[in-house]
Design a protein around this motif. Structure first.
Motif, mmCIF file in Angstrom:
data_model
loop_
_atom_site.group_PDB
_atom_site.id
_atom_site.type_symbol
_atom_site.label_atom_id
_atom_site.label_comp_id
_atom_site.label_asym_id
_atom_site.label_seq_id
_atom_site.Cartn_x
_atom_site.Cartn_y
_atom_site.Cartn_z
ATOM 1 N N LYS A 183 0.851 -1.197 0.000
ATOM 2 C CA LYS A 183 0.000 0.000 0.000
ATOM 3 C C LYS A 183 0.881 1.239 0.000
ATOM 4 O O LYS A 183 1.935 1.281 0.647
ATOM 5 N N LEU A 184 0.462 2.266 -0.729
ATOM 6 C CA LEU A 184 1.102 3.566 -0.721
ATOM 7 C C LEU A 184 0.042 4.614 -0.431
ATOM 8 O O LEU A 184 -1.006 4.646 -1.090
ATOM 9 N N THR A 185 0.310 5.468 0.561
ATOM 10 C CA THR A 185 -0.610 6.553 0.898
ATOM 11 C C THR A 185 0.166 7.864 0.890
ATOM 12 O O THR A 185 1.250 7.952 1.478
ATOM 13 N N ILE A 186 -0.393 8.862 0.237
ATOM 14 C CA ILE A 186 0.193 10.197 0.229
ATOM 15 C C ILE A 186 -0.868 11.159 0.736
ATOM 16 O O ILE A 186 -1.936 11.295 0.133
ATOM 17 N N ALA A 187 -0.587 11.785 1.883
ATOM 18 C CA ALA A 187 -1.555 12.664 2.539
ATOM 19 C C ALA A 187 -0.993 14.073 2.630
ATOM 20 O O ALA A 187 0.180 14.264 2.959
ATOM 21 N N ARG A 188 -1.849 15.063 2.335
ATOM 22 C CA ARG A 188 -1.464 16.468 2.445
ATOM 23 C C ARG A 188 -1.994 17.056 3.754
ATOM 24 O O ARG A 188 -2.892 16.505 4.384
ATOM 25 N N HIS A 250 3.678 19.138 5.640
ATOM 26 C CA HIS A 250 2.944 19.470 4.408
ATOM 27 C C HIS A 250 2.514 18.206 3.687
ATOM 28 O O HIS A 250 1.422 18.145 3.106
ATOM 29 N N LEU A 251 3.369 17.188 3.739
ATOM 30 C CA LEU A 251 3.106 15.967 2.994
ATOM 31 C C LEU A 251 3.633 14.782 3.785
ATOM 32 O O LEU A 251 4.707 14.852 4.383
ATOM 33 N N PHE A 267 7.357 15.488 5.267
ATOM 34 C CA PHE A 267 8.004 16.615 4.604
ATOM 35 C C PHE A 267 7.525 17.923 5.231
ATOM 36 O O PHE A 267 6.318 18.158 5.347
ATOM 37 N N GLY A 268 8.478 18.769 5.638
ATOM 38 C CA GLY A 268 8.142 20.034 6.277
ATOM 39 C C GLY A 268 8.532 21.234 5.453
ATOM 40 O O GLY A 268 8.333 21.280 4.237
#
Length: 476
Positions: A183-188, A250-251, A267-268
Motif C-alpha cells: 500500500k502507498l498513501t500520500i496525505a497532504r 505538508h506531505l 516533509f516540512g
C-alpha cells in the motif's frame, strides 16, 4: 670457417642470456611496503581522533559497520569500507627523518588526525599520526606511534582520513523492496489523501474513490521514496520539530509492506540556511531530522488524477469488427474481411486494406494514453475543442456492439501572460475524451498525429501522394 661461425653464435647467445639474467635479477620491482601490517577484512574497529572531534566505527564479524561515537548510527558501508581499505593499503614511500628534533615542520605537533585500528583478534597495530602534505610531490608526512621517525605516504591518504560523522553516516532514509509494498498513501496537510493498493501485479486507487492506477506513476513514486538520500543531517534529537514544519507536515508518504511493516516520510519546510535548498524531513518512526533535495517532495506531491490510469479506451484489437473514422477529410470505415484481411470503405467504394497498417492503428489506439487527466468530470466540451472534435474514432465489435468512441481535438491557445521574446504568439494543445469515461485527457502532438491519417494510407498500394494531415480547428 664453419667452426668459427658456430663459436660466434654461441658467444652471442651467452652474451644475450647473461644480459637477460642480469636485467631480470636486478630490475625486479621492489615489493611495496605498507604503513601497517593489517588486512582490510581483519579490521573490526577504526578510531579517528581530531583536534575537535573523535569518531569511532565498529563492526562484528560478518556484520555491517556502525558509528558508535559521537553518536550511534548506521554507517554508509561504502564509505566505511573505503576508509578501512585506505588504512590497510597505506603505502610507506620513504623515511624522511629517523629522529626529528621538531615535529612541527611536518604538521605532526599535534597531528591533524590520529588513526587507530583494532582487528577481530583484538590486536592493535601502531596508530598512524597524519601531518601535512609536502609542498612538492603531493605526499603526506606521517608517523607511527611506536617509532619517532617521520615517514612519507601517498598524498591521498591525508584526504582519505579527513572525515566527519556526516561523511560516514548512511544517507538512505527508507529501506524496502518495491515488490514488497502492499500500500502507498500520500496525505497532504489540507486533509486530501490518495491511497493506492496493490492488486496482484497491478495497482488500484481506493481513496478518495476507486480507479485503476497508472502502474508507472506508482512505481516512480515508490522509487523516489526508496532512493531518497539525506542531503543534510539537521538534528538527531530535536526538542521541537515545529521549527522544521514537521509537527504538521505538508506531505506524508507512507508505505505498508506485505509483512505489515509501515514506513513513513514526513516533509516540512524548506531549509532556511543560506545556500541551502533542501526540504526538512523525518521518518515517521524515528526522531532525527534530515534534509532531502526538493525534487523528492515535488515528485511525490501528486493528486489522485496524477496516479490514475490514463488509458483512454480499453479494448482487445482482436474483438474489433469495424473502425469508423471521422476527420477533416470526411469519413471512412475500416472493416474486417474474410481471411484475416481488411477493407477500406470510402464514399461507398471498397478497397483492399493494408493489413499491417490497419493492425498498427488498432495497437496504437489500444495503447493510447493521456499525458494527464485535465478534469474529471469534464465541465464542458467547448473549452477543450471537444464540442467540434478534429477526429472521432468509433470501434464496433464482432457482435455489433460499440466498443467505444474517442473524440480528439486540436486547439490554438494564446498565452494569458505577455509572450516571451521569440516565443510563438500561440501554442497548440491536444485533448481527448471517450464514451467510456467523463474525464478529459491531454495528449501529445505525436499521439494525435499517429491517429489522424487519411483513408488512402490504410489501403494496399496506397497512393504516394497520400500523407497524414493535421485536422484544423478554430482557435479558442
Amino acid at each position: 670457417m664453419r667452426l668459427r661461425n658456430t663459436i660466434i653464435v654461441l658467444v652471442l647467445f651467452a652474451i644475450v642470456g647473461g644480459y637477460a639474467f642480469i636485467v631480470g635479477r636486478y630490475s625486479q620491482t621492489e615489493a611495496t611496503q605498507k604503513l601497517l601490517d593489517v588486512k582490510q577484512d581483519d579490521i573490526a574497529k577504526i578510531e579517528l581522533k581530531y583536534s575537535d572531534r573523535d569518531i569511532v566505527l565498529e563492526r562484528d564479524k560478518g556484520k555491517p559497520w556502525r558509528i558508535v561515537k559521537p553518536i550511534g548510527a548506521d554507517a554508509d558501508q561504502a564509505q566505511a569500507g573505503n576508509l578501512a581499505r585506505a588504512i590497510a593499503d597505506g603505502v610507506l614511500v620513504r623515511t624522511v627523518d629517523d629522529k626529528p628534533a621538531d615535529l612541527a615542520p611536518f604538521g605532526l605537533k599535534p597531528p591533524t588526525t590520529t588513526v587507530t585500528v583494532t582487528t577481530f583478534d583484538n590486536k592493535t597495530p601502531p596508530s598512524i599520526e597524519v601531518g601535512k602534505s609536502t609542498p612538492i610531490g603531493f605526499n603526506t608526512y606521517v608517523r607511527l606511534s611506536n617509532s619517532p621517525a617521520v615517514l612519507l605516504t601517498e598524498g591521498a591518504f591525508s584526504a582519505g582520513m579527513n572525515k566527519t560523522v556526516n561523511d560516514l553516516r548512511v544517507r538512505d532514509l527508507m529501506a524496502f523492496k518495491l515488490d514488497d509494498v502492499q500500500k502507498l498513501t500520500i496525505a497532504r496537510d489540507n486533509g486530501q489523501a490518495v491511497e493506492i493498493d496493490r492488486d496482484g501485479d497491478n495497482w488500484k486507487i481506493v481513496k478518495p474513490a476507486a480507479y485503476g492506477a497508472d502502474d508507472t506513476a506508482v512505481r516512480m513514486a515508490l522509487s523516489t521514496l526508496v532512493n531518497a538520500r539525506a542531503s543534510d543531517f539537521i538534528s538527531d534529537a530535536p526538542a521541537n520539530v515545529n521549527q522544521y514544519g514537521l509537527e504538521k507536515p505538508h506531505l506524508t508518504a507512507t508505505v505498508v509492506l506485505k509483512n505489515g511493516e509501515q514506513q513513513s516520510m514526513l516533509f516540512g519546510f524548506k531549509q532556511n540556511e543560506q545556500g541551502k535548498s533542501g526540504i526538512y524531513v523525518r521518518r515517521g518512526e524515528r526522531a532525527p531530522v534530515y534534509a532531502v533535495a526538493e525534487y523528492v517532495m515535488t515528485s511525490l506531491d501528486k493528486s489522485p488524477l496524477d496516479f490514475r490510469d490514463k488509458t483512454i479506451v480499453k479494448f482487445d484489437p482482436e474483438s474489433v469488427e469495424t473502425v469508423k473514422v471521422k476527420n477533416s477529410d470526411g469519413e471512412f470505415t475500416l472493416k474486417r474481411a474474410a481471411g484475416g484481411k481488411w477493407d477500406v470503405i470510402v464514399g461507398g467504394k471498397t478497397s483492399e486494406g493494408d493489413i499491417p497498417v490497419v493492425e498498427r492503428l488498432l495497437n496504437q489506439f489500444r495503447d493510447l494514453k493521456g499525458e494527464s487527466i485535465v478534469a474529471d468530470p469534464m465541465p464542458s466540451a467547448q473549452p477543450f475543442g471537444l464540442d467540434n472534435p478534429a477526429l472521432e474514432i468509433t470501434l464496433t465489435g464482432k457482435d455489433g456492439r460499440e466498443l467505444g468512441t474517442v473524440r480528439l481535438a486540436k486547439i490554438s491557445v494564446k498565452p494569458t501572460v505577455p509572450a516571451i521574446p521569440g516565443e510563438p504568439p500561440q501554442r497548440t494543445e491536444y485533448y481527448a475524451n471517450s464514451s467510456g469515461s467523463k474525464a478529459v485527457y491531454s495528449l501529445s502532438d505525436f499521439s494525435f498525429a499517429q491517429l489522424n491519417k487519411p483513408a488512402p494510407l490504410y489501403m494496399a498500394n496506397a497512393p504516394a501522394s497520400a500523407a497524414p494531415q493535421a485536422a484544423a480547428s478554430p482557435a479558442k
